[in-house]
Design a protein around this motif. Sequence first.
Motif, short mmCIF file in Angstrom:
data_model
loop_
_atom_site.label_atom_id
_atom_site.label_comp_id
_atom_site.label_asym_id
_atom_site.label_seq_id
_atom_site.Cartn_x
_atom_site.Cartn_y
_atom_site.Cartn_z
N ALA A 107 0.82 -1.21 0.00
CA ALA A 107 0.00 0.00 0.00
C ALA A 107 0.86 1.27 0.00
N GLU A 108 2.04 1.18 0.63
CA GLU A 108 2.94 2.35 0.66
C GLU A 108 3.30 2.84 -0.74
N MET A 109 3.33 1.93 -1.71
CA MET A 109 3.64 2.33 -3.08
C MET A 109 2.61 3.34 -3.59
N GLU A 126 -5.21 -4.66 -1.85
CA GLU A 126 -6.07 -5.85 -1.79
C GLU A 126 -6.36 -6.38 -3.20
N LYS A 127 -6.58 -5.47 -4.14
CA LYS A 127 -6.85 -5.88 -5.53
C LYS A 127 -5.66 -6.65 -6.10
N ILE A 128 -4.45 -6.17 -5.83
CA ILE A 128 -3.25 -6.83 -6.36
C ILE A 128 -3.05 -8.18 -5.70
N PHE A 129 -3.28 -8.26 -4.39
CA PHE A 129 -3.15 -9.53 -3.69
C PHE A 129 -4.16 -10.55 -4.22
N GLU A 131 -5.36 -10.53 -7.31
CA GLU A 131 -4.90 -10.88 -8.65
C GLU A 131 -3.81 -11.94 -8.60
N LEU A 132 -2.95 -11.85 -7.59
CA LEU A 132 -1.85 -12.80 -7.44
C LEU A 132 -2.24 -14.03 -6.61
N LYS A 133 -3.53 -14.07 -6.21
CA LYS A 133 -4.07 -15.20 -5.44
C LYS A 133 -3.35 -15.39 -4.10
N ILE A 134 -3.04 -14.28 -3.43
CA ILE A 134 -2.41 -14.34 -2.11
C ILE A 134 -3.14 -13.44 -1.12
N SER A 135 -4.45 -13.25 -1.33
CA SER A 135 -5.22 -12.35 -0.48
C SER A 135 -5.22 -12.79 0.99
N HIS A 136 -5.00 -14.08 1.23
CA HIS A 136 -5.05 -14.61 2.60
C HIS A 136 -3.84 -14.19 3.44
N VAL A 137 -2.80 -13.62 2.83
CA VAL A 137 -1.60 -13.26 3.60
C VAL A 137 -1.44 -11.75 3.75
N ILE A 138 -2.45 -10.97 3.38
CA ILE A 138 -2.28 -9.52 3.33
C ILE A 138 -1.98 -8.92 4.71
N ASN A 139 -2.42 -9.58 5.77
CA ASN A 139 -2.17 -9.06 7.12
C ASN A 139 -1.07 -9.83 7.85
#
Length: 306
Positions: A107-109, A126-129, A131-139
């Motif tokens: 997000a800092e980007m 969140e959208k990028i995560f 897209e890369l199928k890694i939304s479960h690790v965002i936190n």
Amino acid sequence: MLLKVQNLRIVYKNSAIIEEINFDVEKGEIFSIVGESGSGKTLTGLSILNLLPDYFKVDGRIIFKNNDILSLDSSWIRKIRGKDISCIFQDPMVSLNPVLKVGYQVAEMFIYHHNLSKKEAIKNAEKIFNELKISHVINYYPHQLSGGLRQRVMIAMAIACEPELIIADEPTTALDVTVQEEILDLLYLLIKKKGKAMILITHDINILGEYADRLMVMYAGRIMEMGSVEEIFKNPLHPYTRALLDCIPREGKKIEGIPGNVPDLKKLPSGCVFSPRCKYKMRECPIEPPSLREVIPGHFVRCYLH
């Protein structure tokens, strides 16, 4: 032309450790720099983003979208890094901040380059995560992730602002074979789908036939051979390129290693830098370094054999 590197020369303690580097990268192209560890691949890549420490002196021209990066001041360079040119570094565990959640680091980007609020930036991350199928690790924090997931987070950071050029420096070095293939497939699709460009830096020539369009073979800070992947795989001209290709495992064929080691970039041998390890060495090789010649259109080689 997206990127043009002209007469790049990097000097360290009065020694030219990188010299006579000339290449260009087009939009939609994957250009690879290949060679053993210590060949100067990473130094070349870091020079494009002006990330080398001050004790390196960099000469030449690095033209990106009609701007010479080496002539820009630090404030302009910071605007380009991440937004127009991004980098995927070798070791994501070292590159990621250990005390910040990976979602916020992406997000800092958006906060820095697009002046978005923290809330808006997190939504974009969140959208990028997703897209890369890694939304479960965002936190998650970096130490909670496997090597493959950390590298995917690095890719998320690299593509966040949709840069025109991605420099991927050994992006799969520490990963097992299956994860390596997944990461390279992901990068390939992102580049080709969105019409971006990538410089893929690697010591593994085996992966290039499937992913790269053109390649530049480096040894001891010099270009040994350059051309399309198809042409070089079909007709390798430099003994070093042939030796690298002979290291690719093939059924029924014994793998041939390359005797000796890459020389210290500060203490290079005279003449052709590869001559001490070359089984085709001729009388003139240790005396005078050969020049880089275009043997056939688009195929360059630095060797007295051609």
